[in-house]
Design a protein around this motif. Sequence first.
Motif, PDB file in Angstrom:
ATOM      1  N   ILE A 175      86.490  11.529  85.024  1.00 30.21           N
ATOM      2  CA  ILE A 175      86.395  12.280  86.381  1.00 30.21           C
ATOM      3  C   ILE A 175      87.135  13.601  86.176  1.00 30.21           C
ATOM      4  O   ILE A 175      86.287  14.676  86.747  1.00 30.21           O
ATOM      5  CB  ILE A 175      86.904  11.412  87.386  1.00 30.21           C
ATOM      6  N   ALA A 176      88.130  13.607  85.777  1.00 35.60           N
ATOM      7  CA  ALA A 176      88.774  14.910  85.473  1.00 35.60           C
ATOM      8  C   ALA A 176      88.178  15.807  84.732  1.00 35.60           C
ATOM      9  O   ALA A 176      88.081  17.198  84.999  1.00 35.60           O
ATOM     10  CB  ALA A 176      90.195  14.938  84.997  1.00 35.60           C
ATOM     11  N   HIS A 177      87.259  15.524  83.625  1.00 34.82           N
ATOM     12  CA  HIS A 177      86.775  16.313  82.987  1.00 34.82           C
ATOM     13  C   HIS A 177      85.634  17.055  83.651  1.00 34.82           C
ATOM     14  O   HIS A 177      85.315  18.288  83.553  1.00 34.82           O
ATOM     15  CB  HIS A 177      85.963  15.596  81.663  1.00 34.82           C
ATOM     16  N   GLU A 178      84.725  16.241  84.314  1.00 37.22           N
ATOM     17  CA  GLU A 178      84.041  16.892  85.378  1.00 37.22           C
ATOM     18  C   GLU A 178      84.240  17.698  86.360  1.00 37.22           C
ATOM     19  O   GLU A 178      83.746  18.648  86.739  1.00 37.22           O
ATOM     20  CB  GLU A 178      83.050  15.717  86.142  1.00 37.22           C
ATOM     21  N   VAL A 179      85.547  17.346  86.932  1.00 35.35           N
ATOM     22  CA  VAL A 179      86.080  18.409  87.885  1.00 35.35           C
ATOM     23  C   VAL A 179      86.494  19.618  87.019  1.00 35.35           C
ATOM     24  O   VAL A 179      86.508  20.643  87.941  1.00 35.35           O
ATOM     25  CB  VAL A 179      87.389  17.549  88.656  1.00 35.35           C
ATOM     26  N   GLY A 180      86.891  19.351  85.919  1.00 34.11           N
ATOM     27  CA  GLY A 180      87.123  20.579  85.003  1.00 34.11           C
ATOM     28  C   GLY A 180      85.957  21.480  85.107  1.00 34.11           C
ATOM     29  O   GLY A 180      86.033  22.845  85.101  1.00 34.11           O
ATOM     30  N   HIS A 181      84.735  21.052  84.864  1.00 37.77           N
ATOM     31  CA  HIS A 181      83.550  21.817  85.252  1.00 37.77           C
ATOM     32  C   HIS A 181      83.364  22.439  86.531  1.00 37.77           C
ATOM     33  O   HIS A 181      82.851  23.785  86.622  1.00 37.77           O
ATOM     34  CB  HIS A 181      82.305  21.130  84.926  1.00 37.77           C
ATOM     35  N   HIS A 182      83.759  21.936  87.659  1.00 36.94           N
ATOM     36  CA  HIS A 182      83.792  22.316  88.814  1.00 36.94           C
ATOM     37  C   HIS A 182      84.831  23.443  88.918  1.00 36.94           C
ATOM     38  O   HIS A 182      84.516  24.776  89.538  1.00 36.94           O
ATOM     39  CB  HIS A 182      84.315  21.430  89.902  1.00 36.94           C
ATOM     40  N   VAL A 183      86.074  23.450  88.333  1.00 38.87           N
ATOM     41  CA  VAL A 183      87.044  24.570  88.280  1.00 38.87           C
ATOM     42  C   VAL A 183      86.350  25.699  87.619  1.00 38.87           C
ATOM     43  O   VAL A 183      86.516  26.922  87.828  1.00 38.87           O
ATOM     44  CB  VAL A 183      88.338  24.180  87.535  1.00 38.87           C
TER      45      VAL A 183
ATOM     46  N   LEU B  59      78.994  28.113  72.066  1.00 41.29           N
ATOM     47  CA  LEU B  59      79.452  28.552  73.259  1.00 41.29           C
ATOM     48  C   LEU B  59      79.797  27.348  74.249  1.00 41.29           C
ATOM     49  O   LEU B  59      80.640  27.077  74.925  1.00 41.29           O
ATOM     50  CB  LEU B  59      78.653  29.480  73.911  1.00 41.29           C
ATOM     51  N   SER B  60      78.723  26.522  74.105  1.00 41.20           N
ATOM     52  CA  SER B  60      78.741  25.173  74.663  1.00 41.20           C
ATOM     53  C   SER B  60      79.850  24.435  74.473  1.00 41.20           C
ATOM     54  O   SER B  60      80.543  23.750  75.262  1.00 41.20           O
ATOM     55  CB  SER B  60      77.268  24.546  74.688  1.00 41.20           C
ATOM     56  N   VAL B  61      80.003  24.390  73.168  1.00 35.11           N
ATOM     57  CA  VAL B  61      81.063  23.528  72.686  1.00 35.11           C
ATOM     58  C   VAL B  61      82.589  24.081  73.259  1.00 35.11           C
ATOM     59  O   VAL B  61      83.450  23.372  73.780  1.00 35.11           O
ATOM     60  CB  VAL B  61      81.462  23.605  70.965  1.00 35.11           C
ATOM     61  N   ARG B  62      82.780  25.288  73.149  1.00 41.82           N
ATOM     62  CA  ARG B  62      83.980  25.938  73.823  1.00 41.82           C
ATOM     63  C   ARG B  62      84.142  25.829  75.180  1.00 41.82           C
ATOM     64  O   ARG B  62      85.281  25.502  75.724  1.00 41.82           O
ATOM     65  CB  ARG B  62      83.982  27.442  73.579  1.00 41.82           C
ATOM     66  N   LEU B  63      82.996  25.877  75.910  1.00 44.24           N
ATOM     67  CA  LEU B  63      83.289  25.347  77.407  1.00 44.24           C
ATOM     68  C   LEU B  63      83.265  23.942  77.494  1.00 44.24           C
ATOM     69  O   LEU B  63      84.394  23.568  78.647  1.00 44.24           O
ATOM     70  CB  LEU B  63      81.779  25.801  77.913  1.00 44.24           C
ATOM     71  N   GLU B  64      83.002  22.961  76.962  1.00 45.69           N
ATOM     72  CA  GLU B  64      83.355  21.728  77.147  1.00 45.69           C
ATOM     73  C   GLU B  64      84.694  21.454  76.558  1.00 45.69           C
ATOM     74  O   GLU B  64      85.376  20.536  77.375  1.00 45.69           O
ATOM     75  CB  GLU B  64      82.209  20.720  76.298  1.00 45.69           C
ATOM     76  N   LEU B  65      85.290  21.956  75.727  1.00 50.02           N
ATOM     77  CA  LEU B  65      86.713  21.779  75.140  1.00 50.02           C
ATOM     78  C   LEU B  65      87.349  22.453  76.261  1.00 50.02           C
ATOM     79  O   LEU B  65      88.609  21.698  76.578  1.00 50.02           O
ATOM     80  CB  LEU B  65      86.917  22.515  73.924  1.00 50.02           C
ATOM     81  N   GLN B  66      87.100  23.376  76.882  1.00 44.14           N
ATOM     82  CA  GLN B  66      87.711  23.655  77.941  1.00 44.14           C
ATOM     83  C   GLN B  66      87.853  22.998  79.321  1.00 44.14           C
ATOM     84  O   GLN B  66      89.059  22.935  79.843  1.00 44.14           O
ATOM     85  CB  GLN B  66      87.206  25.376  78.453  1.00 44.14           C
ATOM     86  N   ALA B  67      86.862  22.197  79.477  1.00 53.15           N
ATOM     87  CA  ALA B  67      86.973  21.122  80.618  1.00 53.15           C
ATOM     88  C   ALA B  67      87.896  20.017  80.149  1.00 53.15           C
ATOM     89  O   ALA B  67      88.593  19.487  80.804  1.00 53.15           O
ATOM     90  CB  ALA B  67      85.422  20.760  81.024  1.00 53.15           C
ATOM     91  N   ASP B  68      87.933  19.554  79.008  1.00 47.97           N
ATOM     92  CA  ASP B  68      88.745  18.641  78.368  1.00 47.97           C
ATOM     93  C   ASP B  68      90.376  19.114  78.499  1.00 47.97           C
ATOM     94  O   ASP B  68      91.148  18.441  78.868  1.00 47.97           O
ATOM     95  CB  ASP B  68      88.643  18.293  76.879  1.00 47.97           C
ATOM     96  N   CYS B  69      90.512  20.507  78.151  1.00 47.83           N
ATOM     97  CA  CYS B  69      91.771  21.026  78.413  1.00 47.83           C
ATOM     98  C   CYS B  69      92.061  20.940  80.015  1.00 47.83           C
ATOM     99  O   CYS B  69      93.400  20.585  80.186  1.00 47.83           O
ATOM    100  CB  CYS B  69      91.994  22.429  77.840  1.00 47.83           C
ATOM    101  N   PHE B  70      91.127  21.376  80.632  1.00 49.50           N
ATOM    102  CA  PHE B  70      91.486  21.197  82.214  1.00 49.50           C
ATOM    103  C   PHE B  70      91.873  19.818  82.780  1.00 49.50           C
ATOM    104  O   PHE B  70      92.681  19.718  83.571  1.00 49.50           O
ATOM    105  CB  PHE B  70      90.390  21.841  82.885  1.00 49.50           C
ATOM    106  N   ALA B  71      91.326  18.628  82.145  1.00 50.20           N
ATOM    107  CA  ALA B  71      91.614  17.527  82.388  1.00 50.20           C
ATOM    108  C   ALA B  71      92.985  17.249  81.837  1.00 50.20           C
ATOM    109  O   ALA B  71      93.640  16.412  82.695  1.00 50.20           O
ATOM    110  CB  ALA B  71      90.643  16.476  81.751  1.00 50.20           C
ATOM    111  N   GLY B  72      93.416  17.563  80.726  1.00 51.77           N
ATOM    112  CA  GLY B  72      94.703  17.539  80.522  1.00 51.77           C
ATOM    113  C   GLY B  72      95.982  18.137  81.454  1.00 51.77           C
ATOM    114  O   GLY B  72      96.881  17.562  81.636  1.00 51.77           O
ATOM    115  N   ILE B  73      95.500  19.424  81.973  1.00 42.98           N
ATOM    116  CA  ILE B  73      96.297  19.971  82.856  1.00 42.98           C
ATOM    117  C   ILE B  73      96.535  19.144  84.211  1.00 42.98           C
ATOM    118  O   ILE B  73      97.459  18.969  84.759  1.00 42.98           O
ATOM    119  CB  ILE B  73      95.500  21.342  83.590  1.00 42.98           C
ATOM    120  N   TRP B  74      95.152  18.362  84.638  1.00 39.70           N
ATOM    121  CA  TRP B  74      95.305  17.551  85.794  1.00 39.70           C
ATOM    122  C   TRP B  74      96.268  16.425  85.460  1.00 39.70           C
ATOM    123  O   TRP B  74      97.345  16.293  86.466  1.00 39.70           O
ATOM    124  CB  TRP B  74      93.945  16.795  86.058  1.00 39.70           C
ATOM    125  N   ALA B  75      96.149  15.747  84.253  1.00 38.75           N
ATOM    126  CA  ALA B  75      97.216  14.826  83.789  1.00 38.75           C
ATOM    127  C   ALA B  75      98.459  15.303  83.866  1.00 38.75           C
ATOM    128  O   ALA B  75      99.511  14.431  84.477  1.00 38.75           O
ATOM    129  CB  ALA B  75      96.744  14.014  82.504  1.00 38.75           C
TER     130      ALA B  75
END
Length: 300
Positions: free
Chosen positions: A176-184, A209-225
């Motif tokens: 869920i946090a990863h998907e919310v990362g895409h919203h961010v 470029l897609s890889v970089r965006l997805e990894l950023q969403a993972d990083c944003f999920a980590g920020i949430w945690a």
Amino acid sequence: MKWENNRQSDQIEDRRSDPGGGMGGLGGGRRVGGRGIGLGTIAIALVAGWIFGINPMTILGVLGGVGDMAAPTEQVQTTQGPAQAPTDDMGKFVAAVLGGTEDVWGQVFQQAGGNYQKPRLVLFRGATPTACGTGQSAMGPFYCPGDQKVYIDLSFYDTLRRQLGAPGDFAQAYVIAHEVGHHVQNLMGITDQMEKARARVSEREYNALSVRLELQADCFAGIWAHHNHKSQAILEPGDVEEALNAAAAIGDDALQRKSQGHVVPDSFTHGTSAQRQRWFNTGLQSGSVQSCDTFKQGSV
């Protein structure tokens, strides 16, 4: 995970009592960026869900870079359904995780002088209409920037546990946090630049470029945690390992090995297992948006 510590979000749209989401005669498959999704095995379906079903559109403007997937070619008119509090345990869990993301990102945006717009999270079964086309369970969870909603069929969690070997409530929360990362990213970024990037670069460059965006969403999920634990003490022993295990299970290399027996790095769009783990952990340890600059040269 002590998810009960979180406030439950009031932005849940529960369509599970309406199989098909009231789609009527829509039919057909969902198309994103001109590419259809109609794959066979569960492993390949999961690849479709995480590679195509998520449609992040933008870059993180404060960091600089270029974004991921193009706007969908199929548009479906949808109406805003009523927000309703789920009464089942899994629904309450999702609402609590979403509530935690709202509190964290609300504070992050406020500290940066901005205003966080909460996404809706839609629970559905089977298929459902979205502003990005027809959403289907086989896609896995996805975010649609057209209506700023996260979509998830909770049966995905069974697949995550049984087929991919990634059990645990914190693994589910990470999704869920990863998907919310895409919203961010959608709130921070620039849709037009993503579309222009698709026209300018090759498919191989676009995948990178897609890889970089997805990894950023993972990083944003980590920020949430990081921040949710700091404020609500949600983490229990083993939780971080659950998230890292889930990140590894949905790496491009892991999914390709499972579906076709070999990997094709030039086709990666989400990153390897090791990359996904590393960037989630980066966000988790730092709690800083600036640390999530996956677009920096040499960062991935």
